[in-house]
Design a protein around this motif. Structure first.
Motif, short mmCIF file in Angstrom:
data_model
loop_
_atom_site.label_atom_id
_atom_site.label_comp_id
_atom_site.label_asym_id
_atom_site.label_seq_id
_atom_site.Cartn_x
_atom_site.Cartn_y
_atom_site.Cartn_z
N SER B 214 40.51 -33.40 21.80
CA SER B 214 39.64 -32.43 22.45
C SER B 214 39.36 -32.80 23.90
O SER B 214 39.03 -31.94 24.71
N ILE B 239 35.44 -28.29 13.47
CA ILE B 239 34.39 -27.28 13.55
C ILE B 239 33.02 -27.96 13.49
O ILE B 239 32.13 -27.67 14.29
N GLY B 242 32.13 -29.44 16.63
CA GLY B 242 32.09 -28.53 17.77
C GLY B 242 33.20 -28.81 18.77
O GLY B 242 33.01 -28.64 19.98
N PHE B 244 36.76 -27.82 18.47
CA PHE B 244 37.70 -26.71 18.64
C PHE B 244 37.16 -25.52 17.86
O PHE B 244 36.47 -25.69 16.85
N THR B 245 37.51 -24.33 18.30
CA THR B 245 37.12 -23.16 17.53
C THR B 245 38.34 -22.35 17.13
O THR B 245 38.28 -21.53 16.24
N LYS B 246 39.46 -22.59 17.82
CA LYS B 246 40.64 -21.81 17.55
C LYS B 246 41.74 -22.72 17.05
O LYS B 246 42.02 -23.76 17.66
N GLU B 265 34.83 -16.64 8.60
CA GLU B 265 34.21 -16.46 9.91
C GLU B 265 34.68 -17.51 10.92
O GLU B 265 35.06 -17.19 12.04
N ALA B 266 34.68 -18.77 10.44
CA ALA B 266 35.07 -19.86 11.33
C ALA B 266 36.55 -19.80 11.70
O ALA B 266 36.97 -20.39 12.69
N THR B 269 39.41 -16.48 14.75
CA THR B 269 40.31 -16.42 15.90
C THR B 269 41.60 -17.21 15.68
O THR B 269 42.44 -17.30 16.55
N SER B 270 41.73 -17.80 14.53
CA SER B 270 42.91 -18.63 14.29
C SER B 270 44.05 -17.81 13.73
O SER B 270 43.84 -16.73 13.19
#
Lengths: 239, 400, 314, 296
Positions: B214, B239, B242, B244-246, B265-266, B269-270
């Motif tokens: 990251s 996740i 906090g 990465f989100t994608k 939900e998490a 975007t993947s």
């Protein structure tokens, strides 16, 4: 008067090879008995066999009028026998106090605190070292811890395997004096000793062992003056 | 007395093999049941058993029943060669489905199957090394080699507009194979790999790996690993931390267990890549339905589709050959797997059997693709792009 | 079960069994003669396998190698590299008592595995080395090639056996057994115990390397899956205990018998009732674990016990 | 800096706690029975599965069901000791080491037989960490693991120094022959050693399983690090093993920190080698461990 400990025709050894062959031995109450003899005569083995640490193949052992043949060590301690082995006789990482405490586990005394006090009265040097690991003490002090631990179970009979081995002459005197003190408290002592002359001097009775067999037994003084014993084991002329 | 009991037990076991009727035909299922990938095996054994039971419920194999005989490679080359040797020499199987890992597949092929002239068809072995083996047309696989999925994935990521990504892949033949190709292809397309970390399986914490990944600030994290193992943990810990989100994953990660564990939900975007068939594939849905009906558990787990398909293909090849003659298997396998021919899908044994009986050419299109073998016994394959839709994955694009 | 099938099954059992016999002889040098507990057999085996594979394969862009040297050179390299690795390990751990050596050697094997899977420039990592040649590979094709390899493997077994037997009977071997049975008196007799141990460990590791090389040429493909500790380290221990540690013939017999049991149990476990068949592999592992306990308790001296009875020091 | 704490130190402490609890048993068994117990990791696995099974029937927080796992691990440990280790007690300990190798395999195959080889989770779903002072992030589980481990460590310390049984254990570990001379019941001490070792192993197994997932190789994969921790702490020194476990855990995680440059000091691929290197360095320079354990 019947003997406190009576050994009859004891045969024992390791892996089928007998080291002691037909030993007879009586230890009288309130006396110091000492076993002497050349190296490899089976002195330590005899002591260990009495205390059930070495496998017995023949013979019997009576203690205080009771047949104790075949009992385990853990069963002998509550009957009133303790032993101080020759080497590795303290728990080195346990403190002196803990070493003494372990001595009470197999045969918890009624008043542990009183026994502890009386043991410490015998070895006043240990009093300042109670919190110290026993492994950090000198050889003589360790011997005291070991004897103290053995006395914590309030034994009638104390077995000592060469209590003076490796100690300086000064300590040798101290230890022998302590043995006399211990006898005064009513504890019978059976010990194996290399320093035969000094030991026989304080002993009430002596037993000479040669290659696994009784050679001669008698009063300490008598053995000291016995010609055959003197020639063979005490080194030359009488002192 | 005891000896007699043992002797009786042994005799009973041996007799049970003799009890297999003469008309029944064995099929060898070579799997890495114990060993490093043991955790993936239970659903795959279910999948293979499902294919066999479809055959037996719908008319059987040749003139009798199909009998599955398992060989356990123990996840090692020694075990693979030994197990394959037993399937070939003791069980006398005409064709082998398996193994799963590239290492065990190649070792068993080189030292057991190829010398004995037995066709081996692996559902999952992706090592590029398999292509070059001198196999006398005996070694097949129904997944594209790593090179392919890696390249496609690189293109997908670029098309998504992600020009800076961090990459982590599991240090085994699967992860390294796809990961290596991906990185190379992605760079060739002008992307920037800001951090690349190879990780060991089965560790508890991947947080220090994630910290390294990251730090460089990529747009997304490409995870080439299994959802049931390191892949799932990495996504979860990323996740939670906090970081990465994608995420971009491969078929190893595209597992319903991931959605169940992480939540839709998490993962909104993947996206994921996985081998698929050319058109919108109803066969996959169908297989999953059959699987769930049989075992009452979800079927969207890595390699379930391929294992079913490979087993079904092997069984079809025997039927097509008309006998358990090893020498005919390769030709038969190519005939039933490749176009042209009448389409047959998962669970359609009755139809296939009837067509073969009528001498018609068939073309099996499985849950995991259409499987047209090239001269090396490889398949070209199609890679689909998937996103999470509720509790399942939805295919949104296909790349050939 | 046709007869030729049975024959070729037997051949494959004997090839694998022969490779295990070499490993078992090597362990017998270390444990049976020297009393050294090596729990990292897989590591030295792997080193040997990779050394031989790298030396003998053709040029490849994927890993070090491309030397394309003859196979005997490869096997020699396997022995040297494994021996040197063993030397480094022994330098560190040989003066320690057995359990520490056990832990350290497990660790060494793990490190070697990490190096093999991570250093792709050297080993091509988890993708493995393809195209490892078989001796006389161009001469015979098909299953018959196995017969030839069987001869190669058993030639090696025989050579290692003769070597081990000579070692065992030599003054060196006697000293070694004296050290194993009573270290203190050997030390008192002026023997350089650590030096003897080091030699023992290195010789054992070199032979393990040879076994690794033999297996790489058998599989013709080498990946980390060839070096699973369960199938290398663990099984070899069972073999030596069952065969009779200290006895070289026992080591060979143990390897063959246990490998046959391991291999043949699957023929039976795969015939269990259907609800058990998918679990048969675990039942097999369970049986082998229990077999080891049985051997240790009831069958300790093995099929062929060491002739001179061990003098126990305790 | 806060990244260092969140991503390296706290995970290091967590995995360190798991190592610590496992290493206590290894160290005690090493001290009292004098052999390296290779099945200890798999004992953890058995304990973990015990709790996992309980969770299927009683849907409460897994940590509350710890007693089930502990009970299963104790029964398993006592059974293998009785049937597999005790008959070998009089032989050189190396036979017991080999036996424990086999027991490890038996445990693992039983776990696979009964619970299958797949990954299974205790609690699914993302659990967002607790955020303290805006930047300090710690997951609830990690907090529980670290605190529980500390409590266990303190309790263990008092048990070993104050209780009769604890002292007897240390005595047997120190000088087994003298302990026999003093009339201590060695077999009883051995039984309690298994009870305590197995309890901690089960606890560690549950912690490890909850942090990630249960699988039959869970414990085996942790074994090497736990051995290293036991050696680091000094053989036969349970408190040393706790410290050793924490040190190994932290060392493993922080070794991959960017200490010298932007690159990790050690590639994460080699993380599991860290424990081993510490062990080798120790064997070379300080074989009695950091806390003066017994030298073998």
């Amino acid at each position: 008067m019947s003997a406190l400990l009576s050994v009859k025709g004891l045969v024992a050894g390791y892996g089928g090879v007998p080291i002691i062959e037909g030993i007879n031995l009586d230890v009288q109450d309130h006396e110091i008995s000492v076993i002497i003899g050349p190296n490899g005569a089976g002195k330590s083995t005899l002591l260990k066999t009495i205390f059930a640490l070495t496998a017995r193949s023949e013979g019997g052992i009576d203690f205080a009028g009771k047949d104790i043949t075949g009992l385990k060590t853990a069963e002998l301690v509550p009957l009133g026998i303790s032993m101080v082995p020759q080497s590795r006789n303290v728990f080195p990482t346990l403190t002196v106090d803990e070493n003494l405490d372990v001595g009470t586990y197999a045969a918890p005394p009624k008043d542990k605190e009183a026994v502890r006090e009386s043991v410490l009265a015998l070895f006043p040097d240990l009093r300042d070292k109670l919190g110290q690991p026993a492994g950090e003490l000198s050889g003589g002090q360790r011997q005291m811890v070991a004897m103290g631990r053995a006395l914590m179970s309030e034994p009638k009979l104390l077995l000592l395997d060469e209590p003076t081995a490796g100690l300086s002459p000064a300590y040798l005197e101290i230890i022998f004096d302590l043995l006399l003190d211990i006898r005064k408290r009513g504890v019978t002592i059976l010990m194996v000793e290399q320093n035969a002359k000094q030991a026989l001097r304080i002993a009430d009775n002596g037993h000479v062992l040669v290659s696994g067999k009784n050679f001669i037994s008698g009063a300490g003084e008598a053995l000291l003056n016995d010609d055959a014993v003197r020639r063979s084991f005490l080194g030359g002329a009488a002192a | 007395m005891k000896k007699t009991t043992y002797a009786l037990a042994v005799a009973a076991l041996l007799a049970s093999s003799a009890a297999t009727l003469a008309a029944d035909t064995k099929i060898g299922l070579l799997m890495d049941i114990t060993g490093p990938i043991a955790s993936f095996i239970p659903p795959l054994q279910n999948a293979a058993n499902l294919a066999v039971s479809h055959v037996n419920d719908q008319g059987g194999l040749l003139d009798g029943q199909a009998v599955a005989v398992y060989g356990d490679t123990t996840g090692s080359s020694q075990g693979a060669v030994d197990a394959a040797g037993k399937l070939i020499n003791i069980e006398n199987v005409p064709i082998i489905m398996g193994a799963l890992m590239s290492g065990t597949t190649i070792a068993s092929a080189e030292a057991a199957a190829i010398p004995a002239g037995v066709v081996q068809i692996s559902p999952t072995a992706t090592s590029p090394a398999m292509t070059g083996i001198k196999d006398n047309d005996l070694l097949y696989r129904i997944v594209p080699s790593d090179n392919f999925q890696g390249e496609v994935l690189a293109k997908m990521v670029m098309d998504e507009g992600l020009t800076k990504v961090a990459v982590t892949f599991v240090n085994n033949d699967y992860g390294v194979g796809i990961g290596g190709t991906f990185v190379e292809a992605y760079k060739a397309l002008g992307g920037e790999v800001v951090a690349e970390v190879k990780h060991e399986e089965k560790k508890n914490s991947y947080r220090s790996e994630l910290a390294t990944l990251s730090k460089a600030g990529g747009d997304a994290l490409v995870v080439i690993a299994y959802a049931g193992d390191s892949g799932g943990k990495i996504v979860k810990q990323a996740i939670e931390g906090g970081l990465f989100t994608k995420f971009v994953g491969t078929d190893g990660l595209r597992d319903e267990a991931l959605i169940a564990d992480i939540g839709a939900e998490a993962l909104a975007t993947s996206f994921f890549s996985a081998p698929t068939s050319p058109a919108d594939n109803p066969n996959q849905a169908k297989l999953h339905e059959l699987y769930t009906a049989a075992y009452s558990e979800p079927a969207d787990k890595p390699f379930v589709d391929q294992t079913y398909d490979a087993t079904f293909l092997a069984l079809l090849a025997i039927e097509q050959a008309g006998s358990a003659d090893r020498a005919k298997m390769a030709e038969a396998l190519r005939a039933i797997a490749s176009a042209p021919g009448e389409k047959v899908g998962p669970g359609e044994w009755e139809k296939a059997k009837a067509l073969i009986k009528d001498g018609k050419d068939i073309d099996y299109d499985g849950a995991g693709g259409s499987y047209d073998f090239d001269e090396n016994g490889d398949v070209a394959g199609f890679i689909g792009k998937f996103v999470v839709d509720g509790t399942v994955y939805k295919q949104i694009a296909i790349v050939e | 079960m046709e007869m030729t099938g049975l024959l070729f099954y037997l051949v494959s059992v004997l090839i694998a069994g022969g490779i295990y016999a070499v490993l078992c002889l090597a362990l017998n040098v270390q444990w049976g003669m020297g009393g050294l507990f090596n729990a990292g057999i897989a590591g030295f085996f792997a080193v040997g396998a990779y050394a031989s594979a790298i030396v003998t394969t053709a040029v490849s862009s994927k890993h070090l190698g491309g030397f394309g040297l003859p196979i005997p050179v490869g096997l020699l390299a396997a022995m040297i590299v494994a021996g040197v690795t063993g030397w480094v390990v022994a330098k560190i751990c040989v003066r320690l008592k057995s359990d520490y050596l056990a832990m350290a050697s497990v660790g060494i094997a793990e490190i070697l595995r990490l190096v093999i899977v991570n250093e792709s420039w050297l080993t091509n990592g988890s993708l493995g080395i393809a195209g490892v040649p078989r001796p006389f590979g161009d001469l015979v094709h098909g299953r018959e090639a196995d017969l030839l390899y069987l001869a190669v493997v058993w030639f090696c077994v025989l050579s290692v056996y003769i070597l081990c037997q000579r070692l065992y009977l030599s003054p060196w071997g006697r000293t070694l057994r004296a050290i194993r049975d009573n270290e203190d008196s050997a030390r008192a007799a002026g023997k350089d115990v650590d030096w003897f141990r080091l030699q023992t460990f290195v010789i054992g590791c070199a032979i393990m390397g040879l076994a690794g090389g033999l297996s790489a040429h058998y599989f013709k493909f080498l990946s980390p899956s060839a070096t699973e500790p369960l199938l290398v380290t663990f099984l070899v221990w069972v073999m030596l205990m069952a065969g009779g540690s200290g006895n070289n013939r026992g080591a060979i017999v143990g390897a063959l018998v246990i490998w046959f049991i391991w291999s043949a149990t699957e023929i039976f476990t795969s015939r269990l009732p259907p609800e058990w068949v998918t679990r048969s592999s675990y039942i097999r592992m369970l049986l082998v674990g229990l077999l080891l306990q049985f051997v240790l308790q009831k069958f300790r001296s093995g099929l062929l016990p060491e002739k001179s009875p061990k003098i126990r020091s305790d | 800096m806060i990244d260092f704490i969140n991503l390296y130190l706290v995970p290091g402490l967590t995995i360190g706690s798991v190592y610590a609890l496992g290493a206590v048993g290894i160290s005690m068994i090493f001290g009292i029975l004098r052999f390296a117990h290779f099945a200890h990791g798999d004992l953890m696995t058995i304990g973990g599965y015990g709790v996992l099974t309980a969770v299927w029937f009683i849907p409460v927080h897994p940590l509350l069901l710890l007693p089930f796992g502990i009970a299963l691990a104790i029964v398993s440990a006592l059974a293998v000791d009785q049937f597999f280790y005790k008959p070998l007690r009089k032989l050189p300990t190396i036979y017991t080491v080999i036996a424990s190798f086999g027991v490890a395999l038996i445990f693992r195959s039983l776990a696979q037989l009964f619970w299958s080889s797949g990954n299974q989770v205790f609690i699914s779903g993302v659990r967002m960490p607790v955020v303290l002072f805006d930047t300090f992030r710690i997951s609830e589980l990690h907090m529980q693991v670290i605190i529980l481990t500390l409590i266990i460590a303190i309790a263990l310390h008092f048990f070993l120094t104050r209780s009769k049984l604890g002292r007897a254990m240390r005595a047997v570990s120190d000088e087994p022959e003298l302990a026999a001379v003093a009339g201590l019941d060695t077999e009883r001490v051995i039984r309690w050693t298994w009870v305590i070792g197995a309890s901690m192993a089960a606890t560690a197994g549950v912690f490890a399983g909850m942090d990630t997932s249960m699988h039959p190789n869970l414990g085996w994969n942790l074994l090497l690090a736990m051995f290293a921790a036991a050696v680091l702490g000094g053989i036969g020194k349970p408190m040393g093993a706790i410290a050793g476990g924490l040190i190994i855990g932290i060392a493993e995680e922080t070794a991959t920190f960017t200490w010298l440059s932007d690159e990790p000091l050690i590639s994460p691929s080699y993380k599991s080698a860290v424990a081993f290197f510490i062990m080798v360095a120790l064997l070379l320079f300080r074989p009695q461990g950091l806390f003066k354990g017994r030298l073998l």
